[in-house]
Design a protein around this motif. Structure first.
Motif, PDB file in Angstrom:
ATOM      1  N   THR A 167      -3.186 -12.700  -4.315  1.00 16.25           N
ATOM      2  CA  THR A 167      -3.655 -11.407  -3.815  1.00 16.25           C
ATOM      3  C   THR A 167      -5.126 -11.425  -3.450  1.00 16.25           C
ATOM      4  OG1 THR A 167      -2.016 -10.282  -5.205  1.00 16.25           O
ATOM      5  CG2 THR A 167      -3.804  -8.941  -4.312  1.00 16.25           C
ATOM      6  N   MET A 213      -9.247  -2.417  -1.832  1.00 20.25           N
ATOM      7  CA  MET A 213      -8.035  -1.708  -1.428  1.00 20.25           C
ATOM      8  C   MET A 213      -6.782  -2.486  -1.837  1.00 20.25           C
ATOM      9  SD  MET A 213      -9.051   0.054   2.243  1.00 20.25           S
ATOM     10  CE  MET A 213      -7.505   0.978   2.321  1.00 20.25           C
ATOM     11  N   LYS A 214      -6.865  -3.798  -1.782  1.00 21.49           N
ATOM     12  CA  LYS A 214      -5.758  -4.631  -2.286  1.00 21.49           C
ATOM     13  C   LYS A 214      -5.527  -4.369  -3.769  1.00 21.49           C
ATOM     14  CE  LYS A 214      -6.449  -8.769   0.610  1.00 21.49           C
ATOM     15  NZ  LYS A 214      -6.764 -10.221   0.489  1.00 21.49           N
ATOM     16  N   HIS A 216      -6.236  -1.709  -5.503  1.00 18.35           N
ATOM     17  CA  HIS A 216      -5.686  -0.385  -5.772  1.00 18.35           C
ATOM     18  C   HIS A 216      -4.247  -0.258  -5.313  1.00 18.35           C
ATOM     19  CE1 HIS A 216      -9.108   1.930  -7.433  1.00 18.35           C
ATOM     20  NE2 HIS A 216      -9.721   0.833  -7.058  1.00 18.35           N
ATOM     21  N   LYS A 217      -3.873  -1.012  -4.311  1.00 16.65           N
ATOM     22  CA  LYS A 217      -2.464  -1.039  -3.923  1.00 16.65           C
ATOM     23  C   LYS A 217      -1.630  -1.713  -5.012  1.00 16.65           C
ATOM     24  CE  LYS A 217       0.675  -2.552  -0.265  1.00 16.65           C
ATOM     25  NZ  LYS A 217       0.792  -3.245   1.055  1.00 16.65           N
ATOM     26  N   LYS A 218      -2.144  -2.806  -5.558  1.00 14.33           N
ATOM     27  CA  LYS A 218      -1.429  -3.536  -6.601  1.00 14.33           C
ATOM     28  C   LYS A 218      -1.257  -2.692  -7.863  1.00 14.33           C
ATOM     29  CE  LYS A 218      -1.764  -7.627  -9.588  1.00 14.33           C
ATOM     30  NZ  LYS A 218      -2.473  -8.911  -9.853  1.00 14.33           N
ATOM     31  N   ASN A 220      -1.581   0.661  -8.196  1.00 10.90           N
ATOM     32  CA  ASN A 220      -1.399   2.063  -7.885  1.00 10.90           C
ATOM     33  C   ASN A 220      -0.628   2.837  -8.952  1.00 10.90           C
ATOM     34  OD1 ASN A 220      -1.424   4.304  -5.726  1.00 10.90           O
ATOM     35  ND2 ASN A 220       0.742   4.112  -6.240  1.00 10.90           N
ATOM     36  N   THR A 262      -5.901   6.513   3.960  1.00 13.35           N
ATOM     37  CA  THR A 262      -4.897   5.585   3.429  1.00 13.35           C
ATOM     38  C   THR A 262      -4.869   5.645   1.909  1.00 13.35           C
ATOM     39  OG1 THR A 262      -5.136   4.079   5.303  1.00 13.35           O
ATOM     40  CG2 THR A 262      -4.185   3.168   3.294  1.00 13.35           C
ATOM     41  N   ILE A 263      -6.053   5.620   1.303  1.00 13.76           N
ATOM     42  CA  ILE A 263      -6.143   5.705  -0.152  1.00 13.76           C
ATOM     43  C   ILE A 263      -5.631   7.060  -0.639  1.00 13.76           C
ATOM     44  CG2 ILE A 263      -7.769   5.833  -2.090  1.00 13.76           C
ATOM     45  CD1 ILE A 263      -7.267   2.997  -1.142  1.00 13.76           C
ATOM     46  N   GLN A 266      -1.720   7.249  -0.109  1.00 13.66           N
ATOM     47  CA  GLN A 266      -0.903   6.120  -0.543  1.00 13.66           C
ATOM     48  C   GLN A 266      -0.036   6.473  -1.751  1.00 13.66           C
ATOM     49  OE1 GLN A 266      -1.996   1.641  -0.118  1.00 13.66           O
ATOM     50  NE2 GLN A 266      -2.821   2.302  -2.079  1.00 13.66           N
ATOM     51  N   TYR A 267       1.258   6.404  -1.579  1.00 14.01           N
ATOM     52  CA  TYR A 267       2.233   6.625  -2.659  1.00 14.01           C
ATOM     53  C   TYR A 267       2.121   8.000  -3.320  1.00 14.01           C
ATOM     54  CZ  TYR A 267       2.384   1.554  -2.118  1.00 14.01           C
ATOM     55  OH  TYR A 267       2.463   0.293  -1.608  1.00 14.01           O
TER      56      TYR A 267
END
Length: 294
Positions: A167, A213-214, A216-218, A220, A262-263, A266-267
């Motif tokens: 990642t 951002m990677k 926070h995606k991981k 989330n 996006t943040i 996101q989800y």
């Protein structure tokens, strides 16, 4: 006994910190320094390879732009792990709250930050200062994530939770990710028994934004991380300040505001955390866009 792991980009700094370690560590040790001056490997790759080759049970990962003031600090680190069986990772700076919005190891607003170091300000142009933050005056406070300038774990724990090379392919976010990973099972903490001088301060750039951002995606589904139990109103303040600071960084770096959207969307994490805050932050972004068009 301790294995000290360094990703090196500057021979002069490496020589300086090596001499410093010899004079201060106080226990049998080895230094595993990897020349990564060309940036051919990520921090995760360098650290995993070095840890694999380490011969001692305690692993200490550090930047080379530091000077450690504490004498016999190697014994201090050994004692921390020997007397705290639940300890998985220890550093000299950390935040007990990790917000939904991209940030470093601390939320903005100086909320639940634990820190003990002499800080130089290369980028900010300020004089060196002793920074000691210890809310609650705790001996070994638990935090959500720590600063990568200096931290220690055991080889057993590293083998269980290695750095995520797939990642994180650069030089950012590896420390926060490693903290959050180990924190799923063990205590992450800040010690005030080791004092070091950090010769430079952090510098956020575009690469940091994308790596963060990677991260926070991981993570989330696991954020926010609220280790010391901030009240809900305090969390709202931390989230608002951190999101706005992230947006300001995008503007400073001339990056698109859509990354903030996006943040935010996101989800659906913000909406489920606080719909009122979600609406306010959307309105905040809209005002910024309208102002930009004027």
């Amino acid at each position: 006994m301790i294995s000290i792991i360094i990703a090196s980009a500057d021979k002069i700094l490496l020589k300086q910190v090596t001499e410093n370690i010899h004079h201060t560590v106080g226990v049998p040790f080895e230094i595993i320094a990897t020349d990564n001056s060309r940036g051919e490997k990520s921090m995760c790759e360098v650290y995993n390879q070095a840890a694999q080759n380490a011969q001692y049970d305690i692993l200490c990962f550090m930047h080379e732009d530091i000077i450690i003031d504490t004498q016999n600090w190697g014994n201090t680190v050994n004692q921390l792990f020997n007397t705290n069986p639940d300890l998985g990772l220890v550093g000299i700076a950390g935040g007990a709250y990790k917000a939904l919005a991209p940030s470093g190891w601390q939320p903005f607003g100086d909320i639940n930050i634990h820190m003990h170091l002499l800080q130089d300000y290369k980028f900010a142009g300020k004089e060196r200062a002793l920074v000691k933050l210890n809310p609650g005056n705790q001996k070994l406070p638990a935090v959500a994530c720590i600063d990568g300038v200096w931290f220690a774990t055991t080889k057993k724990i590293w083998a269980e939770f290695q750095f995520d090379e797939k990642t994180f392919t650069g030089f950012h976010a590896y420390d926060i990710d490693f903290s959050l990973t180990i924190g799923q099972k063990y205590k992450i903490a800040v010690t005030y028994d080791v004092l070091l001088q950090h010769l430079s301060d952090g510098n956020y750039d575009r690469t940091w934004v994308y790596e963060s951002m990677k991260l926070h995606k991981k993570w989330n589904k696991h954020l926010p991380a609220n280790i010391q139990g901030l009240f809900y109103k305090q969390q709202i303040i931390a989230e608002k300040l951190t999101f706005k600071k992230f947006t300001e960084q995008l503007i400073t770096l001339k990056m698109p505001i859509k990354l903030a959207y996006t943040i935010l969307w996101q989800y659906n994490r913000y909406a489920s955390f606080s719909f009122k805050l979600f609406v306010k932050l959307n309105f905040y972004l809209l005002k910024l866009q309208l102002k930009k068009r004027e």
